[in-house]
Design a protein around this motif. Structure first.
Motif, PDB file in Angstrom:
ATOM      1  N   TYR A 119       0.836  -1.196   0.000  1.00  0.00           N
ATOM      2  CA  TYR A 119       0.000   0.000   0.000  1.00  0.00           C
ATOM      3  C   TYR A 119       0.874   1.251   0.000  1.00  0.00           C
ATOM      4  CZ  TYR A 119      -3.650  -3.257   1.560  1.00  0.00           C
ATOM      5  OH  TYR A 119      -4.526  -4.300   1.666  1.00  0.00           O
ATOM      6  N   VAL A 120       0.283   2.333  -0.473  1.00  0.00           N
ATOM      7  CA  VAL A 120       0.894   3.651  -0.322  1.00  0.00           C
ATOM      8  C   VAL A 120       0.105   4.365   0.774  1.00  0.00           C
ATOM      9  CG1 VAL A 120       1.517   5.817  -1.424  1.00  0.00           C
ATOM     10  CG2 VAL A 120       1.565   3.689  -2.736  1.00  0.00           C
ATOM     11  N   ALA A 121       0.799   4.750   1.845  1.00  0.00           N
ATOM     12  CA  ALA A 121       0.128   5.360   2.994  1.00  0.00           C
ATOM     13  C   ALA A 121       0.104   6.880   2.837  1.00  0.00           C
ATOM     14  CB  ALA A 121       0.837   4.984   4.280  1.00  0.00           C
ATOM     15  N   LEU A 122      -1.062   7.453   3.086  1.00  0.00           N
ATOM     16  CA  LEU A 122      -1.237   8.907   3.119  1.00  0.00           C
ATOM     17  C   LEU A 122      -1.715   9.267   4.521  1.00  0.00           C
ATOM     18  CD1 LEU A 122      -1.501  11.744   1.913  1.00  0.00           C
ATOM     19  CD2 LEU A 122      -3.747  11.082   1.026  1.00  0.00           C
ATOM     20  N   ASP A 123      -0.846   9.935   5.283  1.00  0.00           N
ATOM     21  CA  ASP A 123      -1.157  10.303   6.664  1.00  0.00           C
ATOM     22  C   ASP A 123      -1.412  11.801   6.751  1.00  0.00           C
ATOM     23  OD1 ASP A 123      -0.523   7.845   8.586  1.00  0.00           O
ATOM     24  OD2 ASP A 123       0.948   7.848   6.971  1.00  0.00           O
ATOM     25  N   ILE A 124      -2.540  12.171   7.360  1.00  0.00           N
ATOM     26  CA  ILE A 124      -2.888  13.572   7.587  1.00  0.00           C
ATOM     27  C   ILE A 124      -3.053  13.768   9.086  1.00  0.00           C
ATOM     28  CG2 ILE A 124      -4.536  15.424   7.137  1.00  0.00           C
ATOM     29  CD1 ILE A 124      -4.514  12.436   4.839  1.00  0.00           C
ATOM     30  N   SER A 125      -2.157  14.522   9.705  1.00  0.00           N
ATOM     31  CA  SER A 125      -2.175  14.717  11.158  1.00  0.00           C
ATOM     32  C   SER A 125      -2.246  16.196  11.481  1.00  0.00           C
ATOM     33  CB  SER A 125      -0.921  14.110  11.805  1.00  0.00           C
ATOM     34  OG  SER A 125      -0.821  12.738  11.510  1.00  0.00           O
ATOM     35  N   ASP A 126      -3.066  16.539  12.477  1.00  0.00           N
ATOM     36  CA  ASP A 126      -3.191  17.937  12.881  1.00  0.00           C
ATOM     37  C   ASP A 126      -2.886  18.090  14.364  1.00  0.00           C
ATOM     38  OD1 ASP A 126      -5.686  17.861  14.602  1.00  0.00           O
ATOM     39  OD2 ASP A 126      -6.584  17.148  12.741  1.00  0.00           O
ATOM     40  N   SER A 127      -2.696  19.319  14.768  1.00  0.00           N
ATOM     41  CA  SER A 127      -2.420  19.646  16.172  1.00  0.00           C
ATOM     42  C   SER A 127      -3.646  20.266  16.822  1.00  0.00           C
ATOM     43  CB  SER A 127      -1.231  20.615  16.266  1.00  0.00           C
ATOM     44  OG  SER A 127      -1.514  21.811  15.552  1.00  0.00           O
ATOM     45  N   GLY A 128      -4.820  19.814  16.387  1.00  0.00           N
ATOM     46  CA  GLY A 128      -6.065  20.433  16.823  1.00  0.00           C
ATOM     47  C   GLY A 128      -6.600  19.931  18.147  1.00  0.00           C
ATOM     48  N   VAL A 129      -7.905  20.131  18.336  1.00  0.00           N
ATOM     49  CA  VAL A 129      -8.544  19.864  19.627  1.00  0.00           C
ATOM     50  C   VAL A 129      -8.727  18.379  19.895  1.00  0.00           C
ATOM     51  CG1 VAL A 129      -9.741  22.071  19.635  1.00  0.00           C
ATOM     52  CG2 VAL A 129     -10.839  20.102  18.561  1.00  0.00           C
ATOM     53  N   GLY A 130      -8.689  17.545  18.838  1.00  0.00           N
ATOM     54  CA  GLY A 130      -8.836  16.111  19.034  1.00  0.00           C
ATOM     55  C   GLY A 130     -10.259  15.702  19.386  1.00  0.00           C
ATOM     56  N   MET A 131     -10.450  14.408  19.581  1.00  0.00           N
ATOM     57  CA  MET A 131     -11.770  13.853  19.885  1.00  0.00           C
ATOM     58  C   MET A 131     -11.663  12.827  20.998  1.00  0.00           C
ATOM     59  SD  MET A 131     -13.203  13.218  16.005  1.00  0.00           S
ATOM     60  CE  MET A 131     -11.612  12.717  15.356  1.00  0.00           C
ATOM     61  N   ASP A 132     -12.728  12.681  21.772  1.00  0.00           N
ATOM     62  CA  ASP A 132     -12.741  11.635  22.786  1.00  0.00           C
ATOM     63  C   ASP A 132     -13.199  10.325  22.162  1.00  0.00           C
ATOM     64  OD1 ASP A 132     -15.521  11.721  22.558  1.00  0.00           O
ATOM     65  OD2 ASP A 132     -15.760  13.030  24.296  1.00  0.00           O
ATOM     66  N   ALA A 133     -13.158   9.243  22.941  1.00  0.00           N
ATOM     67  CA  ALA A 133     -13.455   7.910  22.419  1.00  0.00           C
ATOM     68  C   ALA A 133     -14.890   7.801  21.908  1.00  0.00           C
ATOM     69  CB  ALA A 133     -13.204   6.865  23.504  1.00  0.00           C
ATOM     70  N   ALA A 134     -15.830   8.472  22.581  1.00  0.00           N
ATOM     71  CA  ALA A 134     -17.241   8.382  22.174  1.00  0.00           C
ATOM     72  C   ALA A 134     -17.454   8.998  20.796  1.00  0.00           C
ATOM     73  CB  ALA A 134     -18.120   9.084  23.210  1.00  0.00           C
ATOM     74  N   VAL A 135     -16.826  10.138  20.548  1.00  0.00           N
ATOM     75  CA  VAL A 135     -16.954  10.805  19.248  1.00  0.00           C
ATOM     76  C   VAL A 135     -16.229  10.006  18.178  1.00  0.00           C
ATOM     77  CG1 VAL A 135     -16.372  12.880  17.937  1.00  0.00           C
ATOM     78  CG2 VAL A 135     -17.254  13.085  20.266  1.00  0.00           C
ATOM     79  N   LEU A 136     -15.066   9.460  18.529  1.00  0.00           N
ATOM     80  CA  LEU A 136     -14.243   8.734  17.570  1.00  0.00           C
ATOM     81  C   LEU A 136     -14.982   7.536  16.983  1.00  0.00           C
ATOM     82  CD1 LEU A 136     -11.369   9.017  16.448  1.00  0.00           C
ATOM     83  CD2 LEU A 136     -10.611   7.386  18.170  1.00  0.00           C
ATOM     84  N   LYS A 137     -15.859   6.925  17.777  1.00  0.00           N
ATOM     85  CA  LYS A 137     -16.602   5.759  17.302  1.00  0.00           C
ATOM     86  C   LYS A 137     -17.605   6.110  16.203  1.00  0.00           C
ATOM     87  CE  LYS A 137     -16.375   2.990  21.550  1.00  0.00           C
ATOM     88  NZ  LYS A 137     -17.166   2.358  22.624  1.00  0.00           N
ATOM     89  N   LYS A 138     -17.998   7.381  16.120  1.00  0.00           N
ATOM     90  CA  LYS A 138     -19.081   7.760  15.210  1.00  0.00           C
ATOM     91  C   LYS A 138     -18.621   8.572  14.008  1.00  0.00           C
ATOM     92  CE  LYS A 138     -22.507   7.957  18.962  1.00  0.00           C
ATOM     93  NZ  LYS A 138     -23.536   8.799  19.628  1.00  0.00           N
ATOM     94  N   VAL A 139     -17.323   8.843  13.902  1.00  0.00           N
ATOM     95  CA  VAL A 139     -16.873   9.824  12.906  1.00  0.00           C
ATOM     96  C   VAL A 139     -17.183   9.412  11.474  1.00  0.00           C
ATOM     97  CG1 VAL A 139     -15.062  10.841  14.321  1.00  0.00           C
ATOM     98  CG2 VAL A 139     -14.560   8.795  12.978  1.00  0.00           C
ATOM     99  N   PHE A 140     -17.287   8.112  11.181  1.00  0.00           N
ATOM    100  CA  PHE A 140     -17.532   7.687   9.809  1.00  0.00           C
ATOM    101  C   PHE A 140     -19.025   7.557   9.491  1.00  0.00           C
ATOM    102  CE2 PHE A 140     -13.199   5.643  10.284  1.00  0.00           C
ATOM    103  CZ  PHE A 140     -12.559   6.648   9.585  1.00  0.00           C
TER     104      PHE A 140
END
Length: 644
Positions: free
Chosen positions: A430-451
């Motif tokens: 695979y060719v990996a494309l990583d996008i990382s930010d220094s923002g506010v982030g998300m907690d585990a509850a929000v992370l489960k629903k992002v998609f």
């Protein structure tokens, strides 16, 4: 001298086992009991005839134990004698484990004359001990691998008595630390998650009262801050007076299993939602196609005044906005038409440099790093740009002040032993494309629903909640993988794994030729569409373009027309049709009757079986609903003007 070589009774009392005697003066064996001869698989006479020197006796000792035996023999004192265990190899080749005990005896002057020895065959006991040790080792290893630890609790004094290393590790402690910490019931329950503590205590008290064993799952707080899911099974022991005195239990760390189950449920949930949204988008696209087509027909009507044309243009723009919305839904459901190519990811990102900087603004620094020797990936470049732009916008919105956005590319090979496999990633390059930010982030509850489609953390009116769901669907439909990690207050990182291309050079994008002025007279199109309103609309468009049109509402009806002998130049068919024949199957049957017949599919979405059957769904092969009249005209001209 031989007559003097008889020890007193105390030497026979050393052990009631097999006895043999060695003369230090003669340096040979001078006595061998039948019991010892049986151990070494000789007769007494054979033993004394063979062991006429120490070297000859040492040859009986297993070669791997010989050095240790000789060292032990030399280190033993005449007063203490020799006590050792070693292996022997009998003349028959059998290996036995013997326990050797020897006592030195002296004459009246204190001179050492020889030794009296007993040997005991402990092979069976030794083998049993080895098996027990191996089983214990395997049990410990199995417990370690599955995160299973045991403990013993003193109920009379309310404290832990002992525990295994695995039990202590579950609590983030060493064994000594666990024994020092859990000195009361309160100390033990202090690690339990507050939401589970009351239920746990209630179940324990109930088990103690009824005498039943306890089997309960709950959460504990690990010193690292992580919440662990554990299962505890324990039993309670009473003394003769009926009072509880002990409890024995085992605890297993189920965190990884629970997380995998949660991922599976989330994946299944997204799959179901994807099927639902895909079906809705398909039906909605049919409605949009009817509205758009009729609006474009009215747009060219001479009797309309200026105000009416403005209103019609407004309708067309609204339809296009609706088409964009359904496009996002189709992307999530993995049913959008894709045109994948072998592309250079670094080139694609470089070409987007200006628009990315404009999107981020002046307060956010963009740092781009590409790995050397980056492979090509096989994706739809247009959809990739849309996905990257969506991720950049999300990152920007997560950094309201100043911030940094990192875009990194690299080559990734996934094998069966790769740590990525638990994410259920197929082996490959695979060719990996990583996008990382220094923002506010998300907690585990929000992370489960992002998609999930329509889920957004943005203020009302500032986001549709379709950005990440579109990216998710695009990556999955491209046979890639997406993974997101985020920590509240520390930022978010999204990784796209895009399939490596096997092509050596970048593919050249094919251009769709515009409509020409070819004469369509004599060219017959078989139109197959089950939606009556849309079928009538497309027929009107085709009539205006000068084509002869034969229409059908199902694959079976269309096949009857073909078999009737009707000359067909092009089959224009929806993919999803009622009855036993869908668009793909109908095309195959038509080709049997008219091998030179061209085919153009129209569809509200690109179903997986179309992609599987054709290989790659490209723009020339399928026209997505809703479509403009000009798009239909251009594709018809392109198909009819080729020899394919």
């Amino acid at each position: 001298m031989i007559d003097s070589f008889y020890p007193s009774k105390k030497y026979f009392d050393v052990a009631p086992a097999a006895l043999w005697r060695w003369s230090l003066e003669l340096d040979c064996m001078v006595y061998c009991s039948p019991e010892y001869a049986q151990i070494i698989e000789m007769t007494p006479e054979q033993a004394m005839a063979r062991f006429t020197s120490r070297k000859a006796f040492y040859a009986l000792v297993h070669i791997n134990d010989r050095t240790d035996y000789i060292h032990a023999l030399g280190a033993s004192s005449p007063e203490e004698g020799l006590n050792t265990t070693y292996r022997i190899v009998t003349p028959k080749g059998n290996i036995k484990v013997v326990r050797h005990t020897g006592v030195t005896f002296k004459d009246a002057t204190g001179k050492s004359l020889g030794v009296v020895c007993t040997s005991q065959d402990i092979s069976e006991a030794y083998e049993l001990q080895n098996r027990i040790a191996i089983n214990q080792y395997l049990s410990r290893q199995a417990a370690r691998l599955v995160g299973l630890g045991y403990w013993e609790w003193d109920l009379e004094h309310g404290r832990i008595l002992n525990c295994s290393e695995e039990f202590a590790l579950i609590h983030g402690l060493s064994v000594d630390e666990a024994l020092q910490k859990f000195t009361s019931d309160k100390a033990y329950t202090s690690n339990i998650h507050p939401d589970d503590k009351r239920r746990y205590i209630s179940r324990v008290l109930s088990a103690q009262r009824t005498g039943k064993s306890l089997d309960i799952a709950f959460r504990i707080k690990h010193p690292s801050g992580k919440v662990l899911y554990v299962r505890e099974v324990s039993e309670f022991v009473k003394n003769d007076a009926g009072s509880l005195v002990r409890s024995y239990g085992a605890m297993q760390d189920l965190t990884e299993l629970v997380e995998l189950q949660d991922q599976l449920r989330q994946s299944q949930k997204l799959e179901v939602v994807g099927q639902l949204t895909g079906g809705i988008a398909h039906d909605f696209n049919n409605l949009l196609a009817v509205i758009l087509g009729n609006a474009e027909l009215l747009q060219h009507a001479e009797q309309l005044d200026g105000v009416a044309k403005i209103q019609i243009n407004s309708i067309i723009r609204a339809v296009e906005s609706g088409a964009d919305l359904t496009g996002h839904l189709l992307a999530f459901s993995r049913r959008q038409p894709l045109n994948p190519k072998a592309i250079r990811l670094e080139t694609q990102i470089s070409n987007m440099g200006e628009i990315l900087k404009l999107t981020l603004g002046e307060n956010i620094d963009l740092i781009v790093n590409h790995a050397e020797g980056l492979w090509q990936c096989f994706v739809d470049p247009t959809q990739l740009e849309t996905a990257l732009l969506n991720l950049v916008i999300n990152a920007r919105d997560a950094m309201p002040g100043r911030g940094k956005l990192f875009i990194t590319t690299s080559n990734v090979s996934v094998s069966e032993n790769s740590p990525l496999v638990p994410r259920r990633i197929l082996s490959g390059d695979y060719v990996a494309l990583d996008i990382s930010d220094s923002g506010v982030g998300m907690d585990a509850a929000v992370l489960k629903k992002v998609f999930e489609p329509f889920f957004t953390t943005k203020e009302q009116g500032k986001g549709t909640g379709l950005g990440l769901s579109m990216v998710y669907g695009f990556v999955k439909q491209s046979n890639g993988h997406i993974h997101i990690e985020s920590t509240l207050g520390q930022g978010t990182s999204v990784q796209l794994l895009l399939p490596r291309s096997i092509d050596s050079d970048d593919s050249i994008e094919r251009e769709v030729e515009g409509p020409n002025e070819a004469d369509h007279e004599g060219q017959t199109i078989l139109l197959v569409e089950d939606d009556q309103a849309l079928r009538m609309l497309i027929r009107t468009m085709l009539d205006d373009m000068g084509y002869a049109v034969v229409s059908a509402s199902s694959g079976n009806e269309a096949l009857e027309i073909v078999k009737s002998g009707q000359k067909i130049n092009l089959l224009l068919s929806d993919v999803i049709l009622p009855g036993r024949l869908n668009g793909l199957e109908l095309a195959k049957e038509v080709k049997k009757e008219h091998s030179d017949c061209k085919v153009l599919f129209i569809s509200g979405y690109a179903p997986e079986r179309l992609i599987d059957a054709v290989g790659v769904v490209v723009a020339e092969d399928i026209l997505a609903k809703p479509f403009h009249r000009s798009e239909l005209a251009a594709l018809l001209d392109a198909r009819l003007s080729t020899d394919i």
